[in-house]
Design a protein around this motif. Structure first.
Motif, PDB file in Angstrom:
ATOM      1  N   ALA A   1      59.327   7.710  74.189  1.00  0.00           N
ATOM      2  CA  ALA A   1      59.463   8.837  73.407  1.00  0.00           C
ATOM      3  C   ALA A   1      58.253   8.024  72.158  1.00  0.00           C
ATOM      4  O   ALA A   1      57.783   6.534  72.276  1.00  0.00           O
ATOM      5  N   ARG A   2      58.033   9.371  71.390  1.00  0.00           N
ATOM      6  CA  ARG A   2      57.301   8.625  70.449  1.00  0.00           C
ATOM      7  C   ARG A   2      57.674   9.043  69.058  1.00  0.00           C
ATOM      8  O   ARG A   2      57.957  10.327  69.383  1.00  0.00           O
ATOM      9  N   ARG A   3      57.313   9.025  67.648  1.00  0.00           N
ATOM     10  CA  ARG A   3      57.502   9.521  66.372  1.00  0.00           C
ATOM     11  C   ARG A   3      56.321   9.142  65.519  1.00  0.00           C
ATOM     12  O   ARG A   3      55.757   8.225  65.993  1.00  0.00           O
ATOM     13  N   ASP A   4      55.497  10.478  65.279  1.00  0.00           N
ATOM     14  CA  ASP A   4      54.220  10.167  64.767  1.00  0.00           C
ATOM     15  C   ASP A   4      54.206  11.164  63.346  1.00  0.00           C
ATOM     16  O   ASP A   4      55.531  11.969  63.308  1.00  0.00           O
ATOM     17  N   VAL A   5      53.549  10.348  61.947  1.00  0.00           N
ATOM     18  CA  VAL A   5      53.819  11.147  60.844  1.00  0.00           C
ATOM     19  C   VAL A   5      52.696  10.740  60.642  1.00  0.00           C
ATOM     20  O   VAL A   5      51.928   9.943  59.875  1.00  0.00           O
ATOM     21  N   PRO A   6      51.209  11.946  61.181  1.00  0.00           N
ATOM     22  CA  PRO A   6      50.576  11.993  61.142  1.00  0.00           C
ATOM     23  C   PRO A   6      49.450  12.128  59.680  1.00  0.00           C
ATOM     24  O   PRO A   6      48.387  11.781  59.351  1.00  0.00           O
ATOM     25  N   ILE A   7      50.526  12.494  58.806  1.00  0.00           N
ATOM     26  CA  ILE A   7      49.237  13.095  58.082  1.00  0.00           C
ATOM     27  C   ILE A   7      49.290  11.528  57.015  1.00  0.00           C
ATOM     28  O   ILE A   7      48.697  11.392  55.724  1.00  0.00           O
ATOM     29  N   VAL A   8      49.978  10.472  57.344  1.00  0.00           N
ATOM     30  CA  VAL A   8      49.515   8.742  56.546  1.00  0.00           C
ATOM     31  C   VAL A   8      49.283   8.104  57.703  1.00  0.00           C
ATOM     32  O   VAL A   8      49.317   7.123  57.535  1.00  0.00           O
ATOM     33  N   GLY A   9      49.228   8.573  59.100  1.00  0.00           N
ATOM     34  CA  GLY A   9      48.347   7.896  60.146  1.00  0.00           C
ATOM     35  C   GLY A   9      49.613   6.541  60.261  1.00  0.00           C
ATOM     36  O   GLY A   9      48.720   5.514  61.565  1.00  0.00           O
ATOM     37  N   LEU A  10      50.549   7.296  60.660  1.00  0.00           N
ATOM     38  CA  LEU A  10      52.009   6.550  60.833  1.00  0.00           C
ATOM     39  C   LEU A  10      52.545   6.434  62.817  1.00  0.00           C
ATOM     40  O   LEU A  10      52.834   8.156  62.306  1.00  0.00           O
ATOM     41  N   SER A  11      52.612   5.831  63.018  1.00  0.00           N
ATOM     42  CA  SER A  11      52.891   5.970  64.580  1.00  0.00           C
ATOM     43  C   SER A  11      54.267   5.389  64.866  1.00  0.00           C
ATOM     44  O   SER A  11      53.175   3.878  65.249  1.00  0.00           O
ATOM     45  N   SER A  12      55.060   5.349  66.090  1.00  0.00           N
ATOM     46  CA  SER A  12      55.984   4.293  66.691  1.00  0.00           C
ATOM     47  C   SER A  12      55.010   3.922  67.862  1.00  0.00           C
ATOM     48  O   SER A  12      55.531   2.700  68.182  1.00  0.00           O
ATOM     49  N   ALA A  13      54.251   4.438  68.237  1.00  0.00           N
ATOM     50  CA  ALA A  13      53.236   4.010  69.803  1.00  0.00           C
ATOM     51  C   ALA A  13      51.865   2.744  69.238  1.00  0.00           C
ATOM     52  O   ALA A  13      51.376   2.936  70.718  1.00  0.00           O
ATOM     53  N   THR A  14      51.409   2.553  68.358  1.00  0.00           N
ATOM     54  CA  THR A  14      50.956   1.452  67.753  1.00  0.00           C
ATOM     55  C   THR A  14      51.373   0.518  67.270  1.00  0.00           C
ATOM     56  O   THR A  14      52.571   0.925  66.272  1.00  0.00           O
ATOM     57  N   SER A  15      51.286  -0.295  67.669  1.00  0.00           N
ATOM     58  CA  SER A  15      51.667  -1.581  66.732  1.00  0.00           C
ATOM     59  C   SER A  15      50.653  -1.928  65.429  1.00  0.00           C
ATOM     60  O   SER A  15      51.142  -3.140  64.942  1.00  0.00           O
ATOM     61  N   ASP A  16      49.703  -1.234  65.514  1.00  0.00           N
ATOM     62  CA  ASP A  16      49.117  -1.398  64.287  1.00  0.00           C
ATOM     63  C   ASP A  16      48.432   0.106  63.849  1.00  0.00           C
ATOM     64  O   ASP A  16      47.539   0.789  64.649  1.00  0.00           O
TER      65      ASP A  16
ATOM     66  N   ALA B   1      47.569  25.903  54.859  1.00  0.00           N
ATOM     67  CA  ALA B   1      46.554  27.085  54.194  1.00  0.00           C
ATOM     68  C   ALA B   1      45.761  27.470  53.939  1.00  0.00           C
ATOM     69  O   ALA B   1      45.351  27.512  54.867  1.00  0.00           O
ATOM     70  N   ALA B   2      45.642  29.118  53.223  1.00  0.00           N
ATOM     71  CA  ALA B   2      44.924  29.853  54.058  1.00  0.00           C
ATOM     72  C   ALA B   2      43.600  29.479  53.662  1.00  0.00           C
ATOM     73  O   ALA B   2      42.756  29.575  54.593  1.00  0.00           O
ATOM     74  N   ARG B   3      43.670  28.865  53.014  1.00  0.00           N
ATOM     75  CA  ARG B   3      42.332  28.108  52.217  1.00  0.00           C
ATOM     76  C   ARG B   3      41.153  26.899  53.034  1.00  0.00           C
ATOM     77  O   ARG B   3      40.984  26.512  52.505  1.00  0.00           O
ATOM     78  N   PHE B   4      42.716  25.804  53.313  1.00  0.00           N
ATOM     79  CA  PHE B   4      42.582  24.843  54.105  1.00  0.00           C
ATOM     80  C   PHE B   4      41.246  24.770  55.374  1.00  0.00           C
ATOM     81  O   PHE B   4      41.445  25.613  56.082  1.00  0.00           O
ATOM     82  N   ARG B   5      40.669  23.834  55.176  1.00  0.00           N
ATOM     83  CA  ARG B   5      39.814  23.122  56.222  1.00  0.00           C
ATOM     84  C   ARG B   5      40.518  23.285  57.740  1.00  0.00           C
ATOM     85  O   ARG B   5      39.950  23.500  59.266  1.00  0.00           O
ATOM     86  N   ARG B   6      41.682  22.639  57.592  1.00  0.00           N
ATOM     87  CA  ARG B   6      42.240  22.508  58.968  1.00  0.00           C
ATOM     88  C   ARG B   6      43.507  21.782  58.981  1.00  0.00           C
ATOM     89  O   ARG B   6      44.190  21.703  57.102  1.00  0.00           O
ATOM     90  N   GLU B   7      44.692  22.031  59.224  1.00  0.00           N
ATOM     91  CA  GLU B   7      45.890  22.093  59.218  1.00  0.00           C
ATOM     92  C   GLU B   7      46.818  20.526  59.642  1.00  0.00           C
ATOM     93  O   GLU B   7      45.524  19.193  60.339  1.00  0.00           O
ATOM     94  N   ARG B   8      47.238  19.794  58.904  1.00  0.00           N
ATOM     95  CA  ARG B   8      47.588  18.337  58.363  1.00  0.00           C
ATOM     96  C   ARG B   8      49.358  18.133  59.919  1.00  0.00           C
ATOM     97  O   ARG B   8      50.002  18.699  59.187  1.00  0.00           O
ATOM     98  N   GLY B   9      49.569  17.306  60.534  1.00  0.00           N
ATOM     99  CA  GLY B   9      50.514  17.433  60.861  1.00  0.00           C
ATOM    100  C   GLY B   9      51.429  16.252  59.762  1.00  0.00           C
ATOM    101  O   GLY B   9      51.525  15.276  59.713  1.00  0.00           O
ATOM    102  N   LEU B  10      52.350  16.958  59.769  1.00  0.00           N
ATOM    103  CA  LEU B  10      53.749  16.438  58.859  1.00  0.00           C
ATOM    104  C   LEU B  10      54.114  15.428  60.048  1.00  0.00           C
ATOM    105  O   LEU B  10      54.623  13.856  59.285  1.00  0.00           O
ATOM    106  N   PHE B  11      55.164  15.762  61.223  1.00  0.00           N
ATOM    107  CA  PHE B  11      56.191  15.383  61.819  1.00  0.00           C
ATOM    108  C   PHE B  11      55.396  15.937  63.387  1.00  0.00           C
ATOM    109  O   PHE B  11      55.310  17.032  63.760  1.00  0.00           O
ATOM    110  N   ARG B  12      56.089  14.526  64.547  1.00  0.00           N
ATOM    111  CA  ARG B  12      55.538  15.412  65.355  1.00  0.00           C
ATOM    112  C   ARG B  12      56.483  14.074  66.689  1.00  0.00           C
ATOM    113  O   ARG B  12      56.226  12.464  65.843  1.00  0.00           O
ATOM    114  N   GLN B  13      57.473  14.474  67.649  1.00  0.00           N
ATOM    115  CA  GLN B  13      58.171  13.753  68.254  1.00  0.00           C
ATOM    116  C   GLN B  13      58.162  14.287  69.369  1.00  0.00           C
ATOM    117  O   GLN B  13      57.675  15.896  69.627  1.00  0.00           O
ATOM    118  N   GLU B  14      57.840  13.332  70.376  1.00  0.00           N
ATOM    119  CA  GLU B  14      58.287  13.567  71.805  1.00  0.00           C
ATOM    120  C   GLU B  14      58.467  12.557  72.455  1.00  0.00           C
ATOM    121  O   GLU B  14      58.762  11.373  72.957  1.00  0.00           O
TER     122      GLU B  14
END
Length: 736
Positions: free
Chosen positions: A121-136, A88-101
């Motif tokens: 392959a990896r699938r991330d939901v950065p806004i909640v800190g979840l990633s298929s690339a991590t076991s934790d 958003a225009a007033r946000f200090r930074r952008e947040r990632g909702l979804f990322r897949q590679e």
């Protein structure tokens, strides 16, 4: 395998020889195009700018979808990435909702046998800190992360054909979303919707070829300003008619109010307008064995908008490298018995009357994320095209003939785009605006409003051109302006807070004048600037009404008393960030400057920077600091009014002012990015320039809750030095 990659630059000489027209098209199965292939009425006489375009367009249609002669098979390595963010225009930074590679070895054959061996392959939901690339995850969500990796592996095995294999070499189409949303420029009836013009010509001499390679450009002009039509620049090999490069975008952005007015009427006004803009869709082909043009890289970039609340940048790109043709399959692509944990799936696909057998091989879920072909999780840079190439693509699109004007003015009123607000100067203020489209992507915006408390009219007339990533505007206005950069000002949240609880500290003043402004947005930077002339005057508090007043009988605080006069000058703001993964260190910051002359001469500059970082276990930390100062004689309304959730949570922006300030704060969070408990401490010093480094700063401590990587925050602050009392904030865009 020998290949040729073409670097495109604008040529100054006129085109020669005939041209062919084809298009690597988004979301167009030929079966959905049959209704368009037979024109119901004669094509307009201005469809083709010259006879060569018409002649070679027939050649391109005849060759459309044909298998490339002599090409029996090819294989290579594919890399693909999709990303959706939130900003958003007033946000200090952008947040990632979804990322897949994803990365895979792929093989295509003329007989219809296709093979996909997924390597990574990896699938991330950065806004909640979840990633298929991590076991934790940061919050100890082992089961959720493991389940995400298994879900990704199942999806890979079920996907019959990944995007680069969804077309045969030599075809002119691409399946991106499966929806038929535009008119195909290669259909027989395309002339009812487009005009075709000759563009530039490029000749390349290759030692292995007797004749030079001649590439020619066709420019596609839409007849109407509709989202279903395209403006495009298409390059072709004039000998074979093969597509070499396609750059295109819709004739105008998608607007729910124009495309689906019935659906738009059901959307609450404060969420309107709902728009989507495709900035560019680009596909490049490579010349292999000096015979075959085969797609090798693709890029899609766009953005969706929901009112003034949020923007959703989107990118999708893929690259094919190491391509070899007419060779026996690599051993990896024709395995016998699979190792334990691997998945194999064979699917029969019928398309265009052809039958294909697709074999998909997927390694164990826990090994997918270890592929060296995958990029860092917080990397926002394009891997398919360089920044210089993206700028060249944008320049090309800006030079194309725009769609003719479609007079579809839009009336804005009610809660749309902040047209209704409440504050202690205007009371309840409402009005209406009219947005009128003009030629070459320009928009005229006229707005009038009046408040029931002050009965003082405000108005603005603005001319704007460009898109969300690059725009310019000029305006004439009479505004109720906000003196503090940290105040929510005219936002819906500020109006609700004032109306319900009398929380009104915004420093207001009136401004009559004009400005010329611009904005440029990159993948990790955002720059805005303006030149202005204003006559600034006092805005007197005209009401004490608020609903809590029924119980408390508290009056709203008085407004500031500004210096009156006329000023001209310039201001600019640069915002930047690095990284979107909350499980890695991330940096963000901003730099602002303003200078003016007139009744007095002054300058202002202020900067801030923040870092967030993971700690041991479920803990994470954040630090932020900044400072600002003035020179000359700034009017009172151009001093600093820091405070609030963005600076110092024990005061509100507008309670105090000063010529200089500095601040610092630290946060410690427990939990995971989706939900955290946060402990924080704030420091701030505000005063004259002479006392910038002297005296003890104000201090506060507090506790809060953060959700969705700080997108939603609730903080309770207590002043412990310099200020007293408790402050409770509900706001958007926290540090984390």
């Amino acid at each position: 395998m020998p290949s040729v990659r073409i670097s495109f630059r604008r040529q100054t000489h006129p085109p020669r020889a005939g041209l062919a027209l084809a298009l690597m098209f988004l979301a167009f199965p030929p079966s959905e195009m049959t209704a368009q292939d037979a024109p119901s009425r004669p094509l307009p006489p201005d469809t083709y700018a010259d006879v060569h375009v018409e002649t070679l367009l027939r050649l391109a249609r005849d060759a459309r979808g044909e298998i490339v002669e002599g090409l029996e098979s090819y294989e290579g390595r594919m890399w693909e990435r999709a990303y959706v963010g939130l900003s958003a225009a007033r946000f200090r930074r952008e947040r990632g909702l979804f990322r897949q590679e994803r990365s895979a070895l792929i093989r295509w054959t003329r007989e219809g046998e296709h093979t996909v061996l997924w390597e990574g392959a990896r699938r991330d939901v950065p806004i909640v800190g979840l990633s298929s690339a991590t076991s934790d995850t940061a919050g100890g969500e082992t089961g959720r992360a493991g389940g995400m990796a298994e879900s990704l592996a199942r999806d890979l095995s079920r996907e019959a054909v990944p995007p680069p294999l969804q077309f045969d070499p030599g075809s002119d189409r691409m399946f991106f979303s499966g929806d038929n949303w535009a008119f195909h420029p290669l259909s027989d009836s395309a002339g009812l919707h487009y005009r075709f013009h000759s563009g530039d010509t490029l000749r390349i001499r290759i030692p292995e070829r007797e004749a030079p390679l001649t590439l020619a450009e066709v420019r596609v002009e839409p007849r109407r300003a509709e989202f279903q039509l395209l403006t495009a620049s298409l390059w072709f090999d004039t000998e074979s008619g093969s597509l070499v490069r396609a750059i295109y975008r819709p004739a105008r952005p998608f607007d729910l109010a124009l495309e689906e007015p019935e659906d738009a009427s059901e959307v609450p006004g404060f969420l309107q307008p709902i728009r989507a803009e495709i900035r560019h869709i680009t596909v490049d082909h490579g010349l292999y064995e000096f015979r075959w043009w085969i797609p090798r890289r693709f890029s899609f970039e766009g953005e969706a908008q929901v009112g003034r609340w949020a923007r959703f940048p989107m990118t999708f790109e893929w690259v094919i490298e190491g391509l070899v043709a007419n060779e026996a399959p690599a051993p990896e692509l024709s395995p016998g018995a699979l190792p334990p944990g691997w998945l194999r799936r064979e699917v029969r696909v019928v398309r265009d009357g052809r039958t294909r057998w697709v074999t998909t091989l997927v390694p164990p879920p826990e090994t997918l994320a270890s592929s060296p072909a995958l990029t860092p999780a917080d990397d926002l840079r394009s891997e398919a095209f360089t920044d210089e190439e993206i700028r060249e693509i944008e320049r090309t699109l800006s030079e194309l003939i725009p769609a003719p004007l479609s007079f579809e003015p839009r009336l804005i009123w009610g809660l749309e785009e902040g047209m209704t607000r409440f504050n202690r100067v205007e009371g309840l203020s409402t009005g209406a605006a009219l947005a009128v489209p003009l030629p070459r992507g320009r928009t005229a915006h006229a707005e009038v409003r009046i408040g029931v408390a002050d009965l003082s009219p405000n108005a603005e007339l603005r001319l704007r051109q460009g898109n969300a990533a690059s725009w310019e505007s000029v305006s004439l206005y009479r505004r109720l302006a906000v003196a503090s950069e940290w105040s929510p000002g005219h936002s819906l949240s500020a109006s609700v807070g004032t109306l319900l609880f009398g929380e009104e500290w915004t420093p207001w003043y009136r401004a009559l004048g004009g400005e010329a402004a611009f904005g440029r947005e990159g993948r990790q930077t955002h720059l805005e600037g303006r030149l202005f002339w204003e006559a600034q005057s006092e805005a007197v508090k005209e009401t004490d009404f608020h609903l809590w007043n029924v119980i408390s009988e508290d009056s709203l605080p008085p407004n500031i008393i500004p210096n009156e006069g006329e000023w001209y000058g310039a201001s600019a703001r640069l915002r930047w960030q690095s990284g979107i993964d909350p499980n890695r260190p991330r940096l963000s910051g901003s730099l602002r400057a303003e200078g003016g002359g007139g009744s007095t001469s002054y300058g202002r500059v202020w900067a801030s920077s923040a870092v967030t970082f993971p700690l041991l276990g479920n803990w994470a930390g954040a630090l932020e600091g900044g400072a600002g100062t003035t020179v000359g004689s700034p009017p009172y309304q151009r001093q600093f009014f820091p405070g609030g959730p963005a600076i110092f949570r024990a005061t509100r922006p507008g309670e105090r002012a000063g010529e200089a300030f500095w601040f610092g704060r630290a946060e410690l969070g427990a939990g995971f990015p989706g939900a955290r408990v946060v402990f924080f401490g704030d420091l701030m010093h505000l005063g004259s320039r002479k006392s910038f480094s002297s005296g003890a700063p104000d201090a506060a401590v507090g506790v809060g809750a953060a959700f969705l990587d700080g997108l939603l925050r609730a903080d309770l602050s207590r002043g412990i030095r310099g200020v007293e009392g408790w402050r409770l904030y509900f706001y958007l865009d926290g540090l984390f």
